[in-house]
Design an enzyme around this catalytic site. Structure first.
Site, PDB file in Angstrom:
ATOM      1  N   CYS A   2     -16.355  59.194 -26.976  1.00  0.00           N
ATOM      2  CA  CYS A   2     -17.028  59.038 -28.269  1.00  0.00           C
ATOM      3  C   CYS A   2     -17.415  57.581 -28.517  1.00  0.00           C
ATOM      4  O   CYS A   2     -16.745  56.663 -28.082  1.00  0.00           O
ATOM      5  CB  CYS A   2     -16.190  59.490 -29.448  1.00  0.00           C
ATOM      6  SG  CYS A   2     -15.779  61.217 -29.426  1.00  0.00           S
ATOM      7  N   LYS A 605     -17.276  58.507 -19.937  1.00  0.00           N
ATOM      8  CA  LYS A 605     -16.927  57.368 -19.085  1.00  0.00           C
ATOM      9  C   LYS A 605     -15.577  56.772 -19.473  1.00  0.00           C
ATOM     10  O   LYS A 605     -14.819  56.333 -18.611  1.00  0.00           O
ATOM     11  CB  LYS A 605     -18.011  56.292 -19.224  1.00  0.00           C
ATOM     12  CG  LYS A 605     -17.750  55.087 -18.355  1.00  0.00           C
ATOM     13  CD  LYS A 605     -18.854  54.848 -17.384  1.00  0.00           C
ATOM     14  CE  LYS A 605     -18.510  53.819 -16.350  1.00  0.00           C
ATOM     15  NZ  LYS A 605     -18.353  54.415 -15.024  1.00  0.00           N
TER      16      LYS A 605
HETATM   17  O1  M6R Z   1     -12.081  53.033 -16.957  1.00  0.00           O
HETATM   18  P1  M6R Z   1     -11.136  53.526 -15.904  1.00  0.00           P
HETATM   19  O2  M6R Z   1     -11.296  52.859 -14.596  1.00  0.00           O
HETATM   20  O3  M6R Z   1      -9.703  53.458 -16.378  1.00  0.00           O
HETATM   21  O4  M6R Z   1     -11.483  55.056 -15.740  1.00  0.00           O
HETATM   22  C1  M6R Z   1     -10.720  55.887 -14.927  1.00  0.00           C
HETATM   23  C2  M6R Z   1     -11.393  57.217 -14.689  1.00  0.00           C
HETATM   24  O5  M6R Z   1     -11.596  57.894 -15.896  1.00  0.00           O
HETATM   25  C3  M6R Z   1     -12.728  57.059 -13.973  1.00  0.00           C
HETATM   26  O6  M6R Z   1     -12.594  56.336 -12.789  1.00  0.00           O
HETATM   27  C4  M6R Z   1     -13.347  58.425 -13.652  1.00  0.00           C
HETATM   28  O7  M6R Z   1     -12.536  59.101 -12.750  1.00  0.00           O
HETATM   29  C5  M6R Z   1     -14.754  58.230 -13.101  1.00  0.00           C
HETATM   30  N1  M6R Z   1     -15.685  58.885 -13.961  1.00  0.00           N
HETATM   31  C6  M6R Z   1     -14.915  58.734 -11.733  1.00  0.00           C
HETATM   32  O8  M6R Z   1     -16.210  58.506 -11.259  1.00  0.00           O
END
Ligand code: M6R
Length: 610
Positions: A2, A605
């Protein structure tokens, strides 16, 4: 997850256009539904529906909305299905209070019941509505907006941020309680938002906030207060040097393809950053600890797996890797004040990671080192130290360039540590770091150029594939898991990433004629991987290979595009390059399947919820 954006402006003709323009930069945070509440002459015009900003704007002409203040929200559904009524912003009991939130209200069920019992009319199943009602409730008691916002916090449990206003008041109020929030001050307009990209179209004059703070926005300034006692805090806006155009596609059809293509330049920036003076501080944190943990989620976790191989190989250092949500039950009892947890998060806002950070700080479980991309994130402010990924904004939901940066960071740190603790010869460490510095950008570019076409052709042959495996060995363990995650995430196929020697212990039974299995290998391990390839070939499966060209591997592929061949380098560079063809394969397959890879369904994301 969000994104909220609130704007107060002197230009009453353009609030709709401004809110659409700024909040559309938060699309990566949520695209289930969109809404705008704009206030004009003491009346709130609230328009919202299911869809992306473009879709809802087209449907409801959001950008034509007039007024001198307003709040927009892009939703990633958690509490309540993605429907029009659950879309944000919400009204309070009548159409006087309006507001929207980001995060989760954990006492949603009890608090909703309490509000209903005291006569509040709750229309949706969305927890964001309760934030507006909480303010409404305290306004009935105090008749004062500032106090009502401040007091509302005592009713709301969870991690969230919200923005709220009253039709007859000129200000917009916002609170930060565990979810990200940043403000900006422009000429004749101010803004508050969940993330910097939506502030930058208006101004680069930015105010970062801490949890437990609230803001009052007027067209000319943003005042910051401590929620606990209402005391005003001194906050001077800082000039952000983040490129406002980073959140634009730059001629590419999708952000994902743009971000994959940025990787050659990122290699230079990442290494340049690690070459700087702060390296001493980061190495010392690692050297001073007696136990080391690498904690991350999703792609950041997969890169951390690769990291453990570098720390083992180059520094002789055992690093335990853990998924954010798994960390406490898996390793919580093993930690002490001499531990170091390296918390890896692109966004620096992932709730599973912030939970670990809070656990460590609360229980004095040693030091924390963040590895993060978003400057100004909670992880950046709260970890003992942090290493920037130096990638620029990553907009596309699938992580690409940040995964790549993380792999380089781990490789570099491990080589430096190994040089200092004598695990490897100093000349070997220097030579490897020189290769990262001097050769990696060109090798990355060649990998993109060479495997782009192959991946595109391969994708066309995989259009009907619904189920496959992606197997790695040694250094490519995390690479395989990352490739599988990409294929799952943006192609909606089931693709399992696993260690190739494990495949024969059960999953091999799935292989029938032409069943696809992707093998990712380094030159060092191909002799072993060939055994695993043979086990699949013997069952008439289709084997696809990612790695340097090796004559011994060539006979196992049926056509040229089934061998995604990366340029010649060495075993330590291979894992950094090998992920690129998998990024490209998933990208082209996603596009061929008619999916927008930037905005895969059901995802966001930044996951700021448990
Ligand atoms: O912001 P972050 O690196 O903590 O996010 C972790 C995951 O949510 C993120 O890497 C997610 O798996 C991606 N969308 C994968 O491409």
């Amino acid at each position: 997850m969000c994104g909220i954006t609130g704007i107060v402006t002197r230009d009453s003709d353009s609030i709709g256009e401004l809110l659409v323009r700024c909040s559309s930069k938060l699309t990566y945070r949520g695209y289930d539904s969109v809404g705008v509440a704009a206030v004009r002459n003491g009346k709130v015009d609230l328009r919202k529906d299911v869809g992306t900003v473009e879709e809802v704007n087209k449907l409801l002409r959001l950008s034509t909305m007039k007024g001198d203040r307003g709040i927009a929200q892009l939703r990633w559904a958690t509490y309540g299905a993605p429907t029009k009524v659950n879309a944000q912003p919400h009204f309070g009991c009548d159409d006087v209070f309006y507001g929207a939130h980001n995060g989760n209200i954990h006492n949603y069920v009890e608090y909703k019941k309490e509000l209903i019992e005291t006569g509040h009319i709750i229309r949706s199943e969305n927890d964001g509505e309760l934030c507006v009602h909480a303010v409404d409730k305290y306004y009935e008691e105090t008749g004062d907006m500032f106090e009502s916002v401040r007091l509302s916090i005592q009713d709301l449990k969870g991690a969230f941020a919200y923005a709220v206003g009253r039709a007859d008041e000129q200000e917009i109020y916002a609170v930060k309680m565990g979810s990200s929030l940043v403000a900006g001050v422009a000429e004749g307009a101010t803004i508050v938002s969940s993330d910097l990209p939506s502030v930058l179209p208006l101004t680069n004059n930015v105010i970062y906030l801490a949890d437990g703070e609230m803001l009052v926005l007027t067209p000319d300034d943003v005042k910051v207060y401590r929620i606990e006692d209402g005391k005003q805090l001194e906050r001077v806006p800082q000039i952000s040097n983040v490129d406002a155009h980073a959140a634009e596609k730059g001629g590419y059809p999708h952000f994902m393809l743009k971000e994959i293509n940025e990787q050659p330049h990122i290699a230079q920036d990442v290494v340049g950053n690690l070459d700087g003076p702060r390296i001493e501080e980061w190495l010392k944190l690692i050297e001073d600890a007696s136990k080391h943990y690498l904690v991350a989620c999703g792609s950041s976790y997969n890169a951390s797996i690769v990291g453990t191989y570098y720390f083992n190989r180059l520094a002789g250092l055992p690093m335990l890797h853990a998924i954010g949500g798994q960390f406490q039950p898996q390793y919580g009892m093993t930690m002490d004040e001499d531990s170091l947890s390296i918390l890896v998060s692109q966004s620096g806002e992932t709730k599973d990671i912030l939970n670990v950070l809070n656990l460590i700080k609360g229980d004095n479980y040693g030091k924390t080192l963040g590895v993060l991309n978003v400057i100004g994130s909670t992880l950046m402010f709260q970890a003992d130290s942090y290493i920037p990924m130096a990638c620029g904004y990553e907009v596309s939901v699938p992580a690409t360039k940040t995964y790549y940066s993380q792999s380089i960071i781990f490789a570099y740190l491990a080589a430096k540590l190994g040089e200092r603790n004598g695990h490897i010869d100093p000349s070997e460490a220097k030579s490897f770091i020189n290769r990262l510095r001097n050769d990696l950008p060109a090798l990355t570019q060649t990998t993109i150029d060479r495997t782009g076409i192959l991946a595109k052709n391969l994708a066309r042959t995989m259009i009907d594939v619904k189920d496959l495996y992606c197997l790695g060995y040694g250094f490519t363990d995390g690479v395989a898991k990352e490739g599988a995650l990409k294929i799952k995430e943006i192609c909606y196929n089931h693709c399992e990433g696993m260690y190739s020697s494990e495949f024969k212990h059960g999953p091999l039974s799935i292989v029938t004629k032409n069943y696809p299995v992707i093998f990712i290998t380094t030159t060092e391990d191909s002799w072993m991987v060939i055994n695993h390839i043979n086990e699949v070939k013997a069952r008439h499966g289709r084997t696809i290979v990612v790695g340097e060209f090796e004559e011994t591997l060539e006979p196992y592929v049926d056509s040229k595009h089934d061998y995604l061949e990366v340029p010649t380098s060495d075993v330590l560079i291979n894992p950094i390059l090998d992920v690129i063809p998998l990024q490209l394969l998933s990208y082209y397959l996603s596009v061929d399947l008619g999916i927008n890879p930037d905005l895969p369904r059901n995802l966001s994301k930044t996951l700021t919820v448990d």
